[in-house]
Enzyme design. Structure first.
Site, mmCIF file in Angstrom:
data_model
loop_
_atom_site.group_PDB
_atom_site.id
_atom_site.type_symbol
_atom_site.label_atom_id
_atom_site.label_comp_id
_atom_site.label_asym_id
_atom_site.label_seq_id
_atom_site.Cartn_x
_atom_site.Cartn_y
_atom_site.Cartn_z
ATOM 1 N N ALA A 191 -18.011 6.289 -4.830
ATOM 2 C CA ALA A 191 -17.993 5.529 -6.079
ATOM 3 C C ALA A 191 -18.531 4.109 -5.879
ATOM 4 O O ALA A 191 -19.296 3.604 -6.691
ATOM 5 C CB ALA A 191 -16.565 5.495 -6.617
ATOM 6 N N VAL A 192 -18.140 3.462 -4.780
ATOM 7 C CA VAL A 192 -18.590 2.079 -4.540
ATOM 8 C C VAL A 192 -19.937 2.058 -3.821
ATOM 9 O O VAL A 192 -20.883 1.391 -4.258
ATOM 10 C CB VAL A 192 -17.543 1.294 -3.712
ATOM 11 C CG1 VAL A 192 -18.034 -0.132 -3.464
ATOM 12 C CG2 VAL A 192 -16.195 1.278 -4.411
ATOM 13 N N ASP A 224 -23.969 9.586 4.823
ATOM 14 C CA ASP A 224 -22.725 10.103 4.237
ATOM 15 C C ASP A 224 -22.468 11.477 4.853
ATOM 16 O O ASP A 224 -23.421 12.215 5.144
ATOM 17 C CB ASP A 224 -22.838 10.230 2.708
ATOM 18 C CG ASP A 224 -21.463 10.347 2.032
ATOM 19 O OD1 ASP A 224 -21.085 9.421 1.287
ATOM 20 O OD2 ASP A 224 -20.747 11.351 2.267
ATOM 21 N N ASP A 230 -6.939 4.870 -4.795
ATOM 22 C CA ASP A 230 -7.551 4.541 -3.493
ATOM 23 C C ASP A 230 -8.164 5.845 -2.982
ATOM 24 O O ASP A 230 -8.251 6.834 -3.731
ATOM 25 C CB ASP A 230 -6.503 3.973 -2.527
ATOM 26 C CG ASP A 230 -7.146 3.264 -1.331
ATOM 27 O OD1 ASP A 230 -7.665 2.153 -1.502
ATOM 28 O OD2 ASP A 230 -7.180 3.843 -0.221
ATOM 29 N N THR A 282 -15.858 -3.475 -7.896
ATOM 30 C CA THR A 282 -15.820 -3.598 -6.435
ATOM 31 C C THR A 282 -17.244 -3.704 -5.896
ATOM 32 O O THR A 282 -17.546 -4.547 -5.039
ATOM 33 C CB THR A 282 -15.108 -2.384 -5.807
ATOM 34 O OG1 THR A 282 -13.787 -2.311 -6.341
ATOM 35 C CG2 THR A 282 -15.017 -2.514 -4.291
ATOM 36 N N LYS A 291 0.863 -1.189 0.000
ATOM 37 C CA LYS A 291 0.000 0.000 0.000
ATOM 38 C C LYS A 291 0.887 1.221 0.000
ATOM 39 O O LYS A 291 1.970 1.212 0.596
ATOM 40 C CB LYS A 291 -0.881 0.034 1.257
ATOM 41 C CG LYS A 291 -2.104 0.930 1.124
ATOM 42 C CD LYS A 291 -3.261 0.220 0.435
ATOM 43 C CE LYS A 291 -4.493 1.072 0.314
ATOM 44 N NZ LYS A 291 -5.641 0.309 -0.199
ATOM 45 N N ARG A 337 -24.533 13.568 -1.449
ATOM 46 C CA ARG A 337 -24.455 12.143 -1.816
ATOM 47 C C ARG A 337 -25.728 11.408 -1.400
ATOM 48 O O ARG A 337 -26.147 10.443 -2.022
ATOM 49 C CB ARG A 337 -23.254 11.477 -1.137
ATOM 50 C CG ARG A 337 -21.907 12.028 -1.528
ATOM 51 C CD ARG A 337 -21.512 11.454 -2.883
ATOM 52 N NE ARG A 337 -20.365 12.124 -3.441
ATOM 53 C CZ ARG A 337 -19.131 11.606 -3.488
ATOM 54 N NH1 ARG A 337 -18.908 10.417 -3.017
ATOM 55 N NH2 ARG A 337 -18.156 12.271 -4.045
HETATM 56 P P1 NAI Z 1 -15.071 7.447 -2.328
HETATM 57 O O1 NAI Z 1 -14.056 8.415 -1.856
HETATM 58 O O2 NAI Z 1 -15.615 7.559 -3.717
HETATM 59 O O3 NAI Z 1 -16.329 7.443 -1.334
HETATM 60 C C1 NAI Z 1 -16.240 7.526 0.036
HETATM 61 C C2 NAI Z 1 -17.548 8.143 0.536
HETATM 62 O O4 NAI Z 1 -17.571 8.047 1.951
HETATM 63 C C3 NAI Z 1 -17.719 9.617 0.168
HETATM 64 O O5 NAI Z 1 -19.001 9.838 -0.359
HETATM 65 C C4 NAI Z 1 -17.516 10.333 1.507
HETATM 66 O O6 NAI Z 1 -18.248 11.547 1.580
HETATM 67 C C5 NAI Z 1 -18.045 9.291 2.470
HETATM 68 N N1 NAI Z 1 -17.577 9.393 3.846
HETATM 69 C C6 NAI Z 1 -16.365 9.766 4.309
HETATM 70 N N2 NAI Z 1 -16.325 9.696 5.652
HETATM 71 C C7 NAI Z 1 -17.532 9.230 6.045
HETATM 72 C C8 NAI Z 1 -18.092 8.913 7.294
HETATM 73 N N3 NAI Z 1 -17.415 9.054 8.435
HETATM 74 N N4 NAI Z 1 -19.346 8.442 7.334
HETATM 75 C C9 NAI Z 1 -20.066 8.290 6.187
HETATM 76 N N5 NAI Z 1 -19.596 8.590 4.979
HETATM 77 C C10 NAI Z 1 -18.328 9.053 4.899
HETATM 78 O O7 NAI Z 1 -14.418 5.998 -2.096
HETATM 79 P P2 NAI Z 1 -14.803 4.613 -2.780
HETATM 80 O O8 NAI Z 1 -13.949 4.381 -3.970
HETATM 81 O O9 NAI Z 1 -16.277 4.515 -2.898
HETATM 82 O O10 NAI Z 1 -14.297 3.570 -1.668
HETATM 83 C C11 NAI Z 1 -15.019 3.373 -0.478
HETATM 84 C C12 NAI Z 1 -14.248 2.439 0.428
HETATM 85 O O11 NAI Z 1 -14.046 1.194 -0.243
HETATM 86 C C13 NAI Z 1 -12.859 2.938 0.832
HETATM 87 O O12 NAI Z 1 -12.581 2.519 2.142
HETATM 88 C C14 NAI Z 1 -11.921 2.206 -0.141
HETATM 89 O O13 NAI Z 1 -10.632 2.008 0.380
HETATM 90 C C15 NAI Z 1 -12.653 0.889 -0.286
HETATM 91 N N6 NAI Z 1 -12.347 0.193 -1.513
HETATM 92 C C16 NAI Z 1 -12.583 0.805 -2.722
HETATM 93 C C17 NAI Z 1 -12.291 0.138 -3.890
HETATM 94 C C18 NAI Z 1 -12.569 0.755 -5.232
HETATM 95 O O14 NAI Z 1 -12.438 0.035 -6.239
HETATM 96 N N7 NAI Z 1 -12.949 2.016 -5.308
HETATM 97 C C19 NAI Z 1 -11.718 -1.224 -3.882
HETATM 98 C C20 NAI Z 1 -11.563 -1.781 -2.564
HETATM 99 C C21 NAI Z 1 -11.849 -1.074 -1.435
HETATM 100 N N1 PHE Z 2 -7.669 0.608 -3.663
HETATM 101 C C1 PHE Z 2 -8.414 -0.554 -4.068
HETATM 102 C C2 PHE Z 2 -8.241 -1.677 -3.040
HETATM 103 O O1 PHE Z 2 -7.999 -1.410 -1.895
HETATM 104 C C3 PHE Z 2 -8.122 -0.962 -5.502
HETATM 105 C C4 PHE Z 2 -6.680 -1.258 -5.810
HETATM 106 C C5 PHE Z 2 -6.187 -2.540 -5.689
HETATM 107 C C6 PHE Z 2 -5.826 -0.268 -6.279
HETATM 108 C C7 PHE Z 2 -4.875 -2.837 -6.034
HETATM 109 C C8 PHE Z 2 -4.514 -0.586 -6.598
HETATM 110 C C9 PHE Z 2 -4.042 -1.836 -6.483
HETATM 111 O O2 PHE Z 2 -8.438 -2.855 -3.278
#
Ligand code: NAI
Ligand code: PHE
Length: 356
Positions: free
Chosen positions: A187-188, A207, A120, A155, A80, A212
């Site tokens: 996003a997820v 959120d 990330d 994801t 990481k 959002r």
């Molecule tokens: P993102 O940054 O698009 O979304 C995060 C959301 O959480 C935002 O809408 C933000 O306003 C909200 N947020 C922040 N703090 C908060 C809180 N205390 N309570 C409620 N909402 C809050 O991130 P994304 O890509 O959706 O990822 C979400 C999680 O999933 C992260 O922990 C990331 O590491 C994990 N993840 C994401 C992957 C991906 O492909 N995007 C893959 C694997 C894990």
């Molecule tokens: N950040 C995401 C995860 O935690 C996607 C990711 C995987 C990004 C591997 C880079 C390398 O899984």
């Protein structure tokens, strides 16, 4: 932060830390394991109270990546990178952010392929496009720059498969009519919430950003304040924001039947998993549920899989989660322990591989 703990209690291979005086940013790259191949893990860019906190975060997240790739059957190890920003990204001017990316690219280049990064929290495909101009070891560029784009869709598909499996395991059956609370609609999380709504769940959302929540509220979802996420009754709690939500203390009282989400490191400490087991709350470990992202990136960019092949592999996450529930129940251990055990056995059994 206990600085002594930073140097101890981590079984990873190497951590590198760099400070850039010009921007005030600290850079951490943690390579946890190259047993199965070069390490991979996203670049997280955010403000930390102290550089020691950034190191601890990078190391914990890197360890989770080792288990994630091992359980997903990918020929990559776990790592990481974390950039401890001098101020929230939204407050940085474009020249500062550009320099931060350039220093990060130089750091990645020093690892010479033993660590590959991608998006990330705090970074996105456009940043990967910039990094890739100075280093090869980057996944997740935008389609315009020749990459596979965001991993969020895949994801979300994997997380949703895990949510459904957890509902069945908890004895709740299918999602129609169940109270599903999604925390974090980025996003997820927004995609998982949409899948749950389509499946007929009674959606609840939280959120920190009101905009959002608004589209879901307009469609009838119940709004939950972020500080009430772990005290609001629901059937399924789906954490999709940042990690650490379920500590031992929270696990003692959280009023839900099952927990499955996207956030990395949902459990805030080692004791929480055992408390959830004792209380009969079904927990799907995050390093299994959220592997759709790394399957998307490594599948498309290293293994040459088509979008359909990636999707088929992501959907297998549901079966992996079921296997873990079964092992946990047969051995009377927590699901977290069962997932770690399976990952360790994959690590021990697989021949070391190299992809480059
Ligand atoms: P993102 O940054 O698009 O979304 C995060 C959301 O959480 C935002 O809408 C933000 O306003 C909200 N947020 C922040 N703090 C908060 C809180 N205390 N309570 C409620 N909402 C809050 O991130 P994304 O890509 O959706 O990822 C979400 C999680 O999933 C992260 O922990 C990331 O590491 C994990 N993840 C994401 C992957 C991906 O492909 N995007 C893959 C694997 C894990
Ligand atoms: N950040 C995401 C995860 O935690 C996607 C990711 C995987 C990004 C591997 C880079 C390398 O899984």
């Amino acid at each position: 932060m206990d600085h002594h703990a930073v140097a101890k209690d981590w079984a990873g291979e190497l951590t590198a830390v760099r400070h850039d005086e010009k921007t005030g940013a600290h850079f951490v790259i943690a390579v946890h394991s190259t047993r199965l191949g070069p390490a991979t893990g996203g670049t997280r860019a955010m403000v930390y109270p102290d550089v020691a906190d950034a190191v601890v975060d990078a190391r914990r997240l890197a360890g989770a990546m080792t288990y994630k790739t091992a359980l997903a059957g990918l020929p990559m190890g776990g790592g990481k990178s974390v950039i401890a920003l001098p101020a929230p990204r939204a407050e940085l001017d474009s020249a500062t952010w550009r320099r931060i990316l350039d220093v990060h690219a130089a750091n990645l280049q020093l690892f010479n392929g033993s660590f590959w990064t991608g998006p990330d929290v705090g970074t996105e495909s456009a940043d990967m496009d910039v990094l890739r101009r100075s280093t090869d070891y980057v996944f997740g560029r935008s389609p315009e720059a020749g990459g596979p784009g965001s991993s969020a869709e895949n994801t979300a598909v994997g997380v949703f498969a895990a949510v459904r499996a957890a509902a069945r395991e908890a004895g709740c059956g299918e999602l129609a009519g169940l109270r599903v609370l999604v925390s974090g609609l980025g996003a997820v999380g927004s995609r998982v919430a949409e899948f749950a709504r389509e499946a007929g769940a009674r959606l609840m959302v939280a959120d920190i950003a009101d905009d959002r929540c608004a589209p879901f509220a307009e469609q009838g979802a119940r709004l939950v304040p972020v500080d009430e996420v772990t005290t609001t009754e629901c059937d399924l709690l789906v954490p999709c924001a940042t990690g650490g939500l379920i500590t031992e203390q929270v696990a003692e009282t959280v009023p839900c039947a099952a927990i499955a989400g996207a956030a990395n490191n949902i459990l805030g400490d080692d004791a929480a998993a055992e408390v959830l087991r004792r209380r009969g709350i079904c927990y799907a470990p995050d390093f299994v549920t959220n592997a759709g992202g790394v399957i998307h990136l490594v599948g498309r960019e290293i293994l040459g899989w088509s979008a359909d092949e990636v999707l088929a592999r992501v959907q297998e996450i549901g079966q992996t989660v079921e296997t873990i529930f079964k092992t946990a129940s047969t051995q009377d251990i927590s699901t977290d322990a069962a997932a770690r055990q399976l990952a360790e056995s994959n690590l021990a059994a697989a021949p070391p591989g190299r992809v480059s």
